[in-house]
Enzyme design. Sequence first.
Site, PDB file in Angstrom:
ATOM      1  N   HIS A 190       0.802  -1.218   0.000  1.00 56.72           N
ATOM      2  CA  HIS A 190       0.000   0.000   0.000  1.00 56.72           C
ATOM      3  C   HIS A 190       0.834   1.266   0.000  1.00 56.72           C
ATOM      4  CE1 HIS A 190      -3.412  -2.576   1.919  1.00 56.72           C
ATOM      5  NE2 HIS A 190      -3.321  -2.759   0.623  1.00 56.72           N
ATOM      6  N   CYS A 218       4.823  20.187 -13.257  1.00 63.23           N
ATOM      7  CA  CYS A 218       3.592  20.297 -14.063  1.00 63.23           C
ATOM      8  C   CYS A 218       2.482  21.041 -13.326  1.00 63.23           C
ATOM      9  CB  CYS A 218       3.089  18.900 -14.463  1.00 63.23           C
ATOM     10  SG  CYS A 218       2.290  18.032 -13.102  1.00 63.23           S
ATOM     11  N   CYS A 275       3.261  13.237  -7.564  1.00 64.68           N
ATOM     12  CA  CYS A 275       2.398  14.230  -8.206  1.00 64.68           C
ATOM     13  C   CYS A 275       1.224  13.528  -8.881  1.00 64.68           C
ATOM     14  CB  CYS A 275       3.225  14.982  -9.270  1.00 64.68           C
ATOM     15  SG  CYS A 275       2.210  15.968 -10.373  1.00 64.68           S
ATOM     16  N   ASN A 297      -2.786 -13.282  15.680  1.00 69.51           N
ATOM     17  CA  ASN A 297      -3.653 -12.113  15.796  1.00 69.51           C
ATOM     18  C   ASN A 297      -4.446 -12.219  17.095  1.00 69.51           C
ATOM     19  OD1 ASN A 297      -4.298  -9.755  13.999  1.00 69.51           O
ATOM     20  ND2 ASN A 297      -6.392 -10.421  14.481  1.00 69.51           N
TER      21      ASN A 297
HETATM   22  C1  BV8 Z   1      -8.348  -2.121  -5.328  1.00 70.72           C
HETATM   23  C2  BV8 Z   1      -3.171   2.744   2.578  1.00 70.72           C
HETATM   24  C3  BV8 Z   1      -9.832  -1.811  -7.110  1.00 70.72           C
HETATM   25  C4  BV8 Z   1      -3.393   4.173   2.830  1.00 70.72           C
HETATM   26  C5  BV8 Z   1      -5.128   1.304   2.654  1.00 70.72           C
HETATM   27  C6  BV8 Z   1     -12.463  -7.479  -3.490  1.00 70.72           C
HETATM   28  C7  BV8 Z   1     -13.347  -7.883  -2.500  1.00 70.72           C
HETATM   29  C8  BV8 Z   1     -13.861  -6.953  -1.592  1.00 70.72           C
HETATM   30  C9  BV8 Z   1     -13.491  -5.578  -1.683  1.00 70.72           C
HETATM   31  C10 BV8 Z   1     -12.634  -5.201  -2.686  1.00 70.72           C
HETATM   32  C11 BV8 Z   1     -12.118  -6.119  -3.566  1.00 70.72           C
HETATM   33  N1  BV8 Z   1     -11.295  -5.461  -4.422  1.00 70.72           N
HETATM   34  C12 BV8 Z   1     -11.264  -4.167  -4.140  1.00 70.72           C
HETATM   35  C13 BV8 Z   1     -12.092  -3.956  -3.068  1.00 70.72           C
HETATM   36  C14 BV8 Z   1     -12.327  -2.647  -2.464  1.00 70.72           C
HETATM   37  C15 BV8 Z   1     -11.305  -2.317  -1.375  1.00 70.72           C
HETATM   38  C16 BV8 Z   1     -11.536  -3.174  -0.161  1.00 70.72           C
HETATM   39  O1  BV8 Z   1     -10.846  -4.169   0.050  1.00 70.72           O
HETATM   40  N2  BV8 Z   1     -12.487  -2.729   0.621  1.00 70.72           N
HETATM   41  C17 BV8 Z   1     -12.763  -3.374   1.889  1.00 70.72           C
HETATM   42  C18 BV8 Z   1     -13.219  -2.298   2.875  1.00 70.72           C
HETATM   43  C19 BV8 Z   1     -13.803  -4.472   1.673  1.00 70.72           C
HETATM   44  N3  BV8 Z   1      -9.942  -2.494  -1.862  1.00 70.72           N
HETATM   45  C20 BV8 Z   1      -9.366  -1.482  -2.541  1.00 70.72           C
HETATM   46  O2  BV8 Z   1      -9.932  -0.445  -2.819  1.00 70.72           O
HETATM   47  C21 BV8 Z   1      -7.930  -1.728  -3.005  1.00 70.72           C
HETATM   48  N4  BV8 Z   1      -7.858  -1.349  -4.372  1.00 70.72           N
HETATM   49  O3  BV8 Z   1      -8.500  -3.306  -5.250  1.00 70.72           O
HETATM   50  O4  BV8 Z   1      -8.689  -1.361  -6.419  1.00 70.72           O
HETATM   51  C22 BV8 Z   1      -9.418  -1.868  -8.515  1.00 70.72           C
HETATM   52  C23 BV8 Z   1      -9.281  -3.121  -9.140  1.00 70.72           C
HETATM   53  C24 BV8 Z   1      -8.931  -3.148 -10.457  1.00 70.72           C
HETATM   54  C25 BV8 Z   1      -8.708  -1.955 -11.153  1.00 70.72           C
HETATM   55  C26 BV8 Z   1      -8.810  -0.712 -10.510  1.00 70.72           C
HETATM   56  C27 BV8 Z   1      -9.164  -0.665  -9.177  1.00 70.72           C
HETATM   57  C28 BV8 Z   1      -6.958  -0.811  -2.263  1.00 70.72           C
HETATM   58  C29 BV8 Z   1      -6.900  -1.177  -0.826  1.00 70.72           C
HETATM   59  C30 BV8 Z   1      -5.789  -0.355  -0.154  1.00 70.72           C
HETATM   60  C31 BV8 Z   1      -6.403   0.758   0.642  1.00 70.72           C
HETATM   61  N5  BV8 Z   1      -5.335   1.449   1.387  1.00 70.72           N
HETATM   62  N6  BV8 Z   1      -4.191   1.995   3.290  1.00 70.72           N
HETATM   63  C32 BV8 Z   1      -3.232   4.502   4.273  1.00 70.72           C
HETATM   64  O5  BV8 Z   1      -2.665   3.694   5.051  1.00 70.72           O
HETATM   65  O6  BV8 Z   1      -3.651   5.609   4.609  1.00 70.72           O
HETATM   66  S1  BV8 Z   1      -6.040   0.201   3.522  1.00 70.72           S
HETATM   67  C33 BV8 Z   1      -5.616   0.097   5.169  1.00 70.72           C
HETATM   68  O7  BV8 Z   1      -6.186  -1.153   5.575  1.00 70.72           O
HETATM   69  C34 BV8 Z   1      -4.133  -0.029   5.546  1.00 70.72           C
HETATM   70  O8  BV8 Z   1      -3.245  -0.224   4.488  1.00 70.72           O
HETATM   71  C35 BV8 Z   1      -4.149  -1.277   6.420  1.00 70.72           C
HETATM   72  O9  BV8 Z   1      -2.946  -1.893   6.523  1.00 70.72           O
HETATM   73  C36 BV8 Z   1      -5.120  -2.069   5.645  1.00 70.72           C
HETATM   74  C37 BV8 Z   1      -5.598  -3.347   6.239  1.00 70.72           C
HETATM   75  O10 BV8 Z   1      -5.959  -3.113   7.562  1.00 70.72           O
HETATM   76  P1  BV8 Z   1      -5.116  -3.936   8.664  1.00 70.72           P
HETATM   77  O11 BV8 Z   1      -3.664  -3.720   8.398  1.00 70.72           O
HETATM   78  O12 BV8 Z   1      -5.592  -5.335   8.680  1.00 70.72           O
HETATM   79  O13 BV8 Z   1      -5.463  -3.166   9.983  1.00 70.72           O
HETATM   80  P2  BV8 Z   1      -6.773  -3.355  10.872  1.00 70.72           P
HETATM   81  O14 BV8 Z   1      -6.808  -2.229  11.829  1.00 70.72           O
HETATM   82  O15 BV8 Z   1      -7.946  -3.630   9.977  1.00 70.72           O
HETATM   83  O16 BV8 Z   1      -6.487  -4.710  11.673  1.00 70.72           O
HETATM   84  C38 BV8 Z   1      -5.452  -4.718  12.629  1.00 70.72           C
HETATM   85  C39 BV8 Z   1      -5.434  -6.115  13.215  1.00 70.72           C
HETATM   86  O17 BV8 Z   1      -4.355  -6.175  14.146  1.00 70.72           O
HETATM   87  C40 BV8 Z   1      -6.705  -6.437  14.007  1.00 70.72           C
HETATM   88  O18 BV8 Z   1      -7.174  -7.724  13.607  1.00 70.72           O
HETATM   89  C41 BV8 Z   1      -6.233  -6.469  15.458  1.00 70.72           C
HETATM   90  O19 BV8 Z   1      -6.865  -7.484  16.212  1.00 70.72           O
HETATM   91  C42 BV8 Z   1      -4.778  -6.823  15.300  1.00 70.72           C
HETATM   92  N7  BV8 Z   1      -3.916  -6.366  16.398  1.00 70.72           N
HETATM   93  C43 BV8 Z   1      -4.142  -5.370  17.296  1.00 70.72           C
HETATM   94  N8  BV8 Z   1      -3.096  -5.318  18.168  1.00 70.72           N
HETATM   95  C44 BV8 Z   1      -2.218  -6.289  17.797  1.00 70.72           C
HETATM   96  C45 BV8 Z   1      -2.731  -6.945  16.668  1.00 70.72           C
HETATM   97  N9  BV8 Z   1      -2.093  -7.966  16.068  1.00 70.72           N
HETATM   98  C46 BV8 Z   1      -0.907  -8.345  16.597  1.00 70.72           C
HETATM   99  N10 BV8 Z   1      -0.345  -7.760  17.669  1.00 70.72           N
HETATM  100  C47 BV8 Z   1      -0.966  -6.735  18.293  1.00 70.72           C
HETATM  101  N11 BV8 Z   1      -0.407  -6.165  19.381  1.00 70.72           N
HETATM  102 ZN    ZN Z   2       3.757  16.850 -11.806  1.00 75.76          ZN
END
Ligand code: BV8
Ligand code: ZN
Length: 247
Positions: free
Chosen positions: A116, A147, A124, A210
């Site tokens: 990601h 640009c 840009c 996890n």
């Molecule tokens: C794409 C970067 C489309 C920016 C982020 C297929 C099926 C379903 C949905 C989709 C699909 N394809 C696309 C989608 C849509 C979407 C998606 O998945 N939506 C979800 C909501 C269903 N995906 C996208 O849009 C992706 N793009 O596929 O484009 C496309 C296809 C073809 C052509 C053109 C376009 C892009 C996804 C990337 C989004 N960017 N972030 C930023 O960081 O600001 S996402 C964001 O979520 C972060 O990157 C993060 O890493 C990521 C995942 O979250 P997690 O890392 O799992 O974090 P979370 O808080 O959820 O969980 C933490 C876990 O840790 C918990 O379980 C917790 O219990 C645990 N924990 C807590 N403490 C501890 C611990 N574990 C261990 N030790 C501890 N101490």
């Molecule tokens: Zn530029």
Amino acid sequence: MLDRLVDLMLNCRNCVVLTGAGISAESGVPTFRGKEGLWRKFRPEELATMEAFVANSKLVWEWYNWRRTLMGEVKPNPGHYALSELEKIAENFTLITQNVDGLHHMAGTEQILELHGNIYRNKCVGCDSQFSEEDIDPDNIPVCPKCGGKIRPDVVWFGEMLDPEVIQEAYHRSEQADIFLSVGTSAVIHPAASLPVVAKQYQATLVEINPEPTPLTDLADFCFTAKSGEFLPELVSRLKDTLTSGS
Ligand code: BV8
Ligand code: ZN
């Protein structure tokens, strides 16, 4: 169960690890969907999308500057360091991370696929030129000197494609994996969340580390309800003891 995992890992050729925000939680970086999660205050659609950036670039920049400042103050935790140790022990090792905080790199891991992007990089929107952090004036929306396009954080937003080379390599390594560790991810974001499933389809042993269940939990061969900062150092020290005792 841990001894069985140690045995498997000692005999595995290709070890792949997928990490999410959870591995940085013990460094003090809030996760996305946890109770103190980043999304608690905002919804993903509001901030981590191109539409949000076009509609309200200042808010999106403020959010990323806040996160960058926060991440700039944190250090890798024992979980990050354990994985950089594991990279030295394993025959073939690939770290795939969804995190943009750069903490795996800081902990010394070399083979990293950043699915990601990276919050310290900027690009840009007009000509894709890269800009480092110091080029950015955080108080005004930075524009590209080449640009005139708006400069944005170089991270993958919702609805955006991941870097094709990175995601292809991630799938390739996941298919080759003998052991696939999913660490600290809620396994809901795609396509990242499909990597452990692919690994399992290609006969990998799937291990989830996890503190709470995820959609992967039922699929996993081993499931450790644990904090990565506690579990991973234990796993790596057992591996090292077994390797040095030669048993
Ligand atoms: C794409 C970067 C489309 C920016 C982020 C297929 C099926 C379903 C949905 C989709 C699909 N394809 C696309 C989608 C849509 C979407 C998606 O998945 N939506 C979800 C909501 C269903 N995906 C996208 O849009 C992706 N793009 O596929 O484009 C496309 C296809 C073809 C052509 C053109 C376009 C892009 C996804 C990337 C989004 N960017 N972030 C930023 O960081 O600001 S996402 C964001 O979520 C972060 O990157 C993060 O890493 C990521 C995942 O979250 P997690 O890392 O799992 O974090 P979370 O808080 O959820 O969980 C933490 C876990 O840790 C918990 O379980 C917790 O219990 C645990 N924990 C807590 N403490 C501890 C611990 N574990 C261990 N030790 C501890 N101490
Ligand atoms: Zn530029």
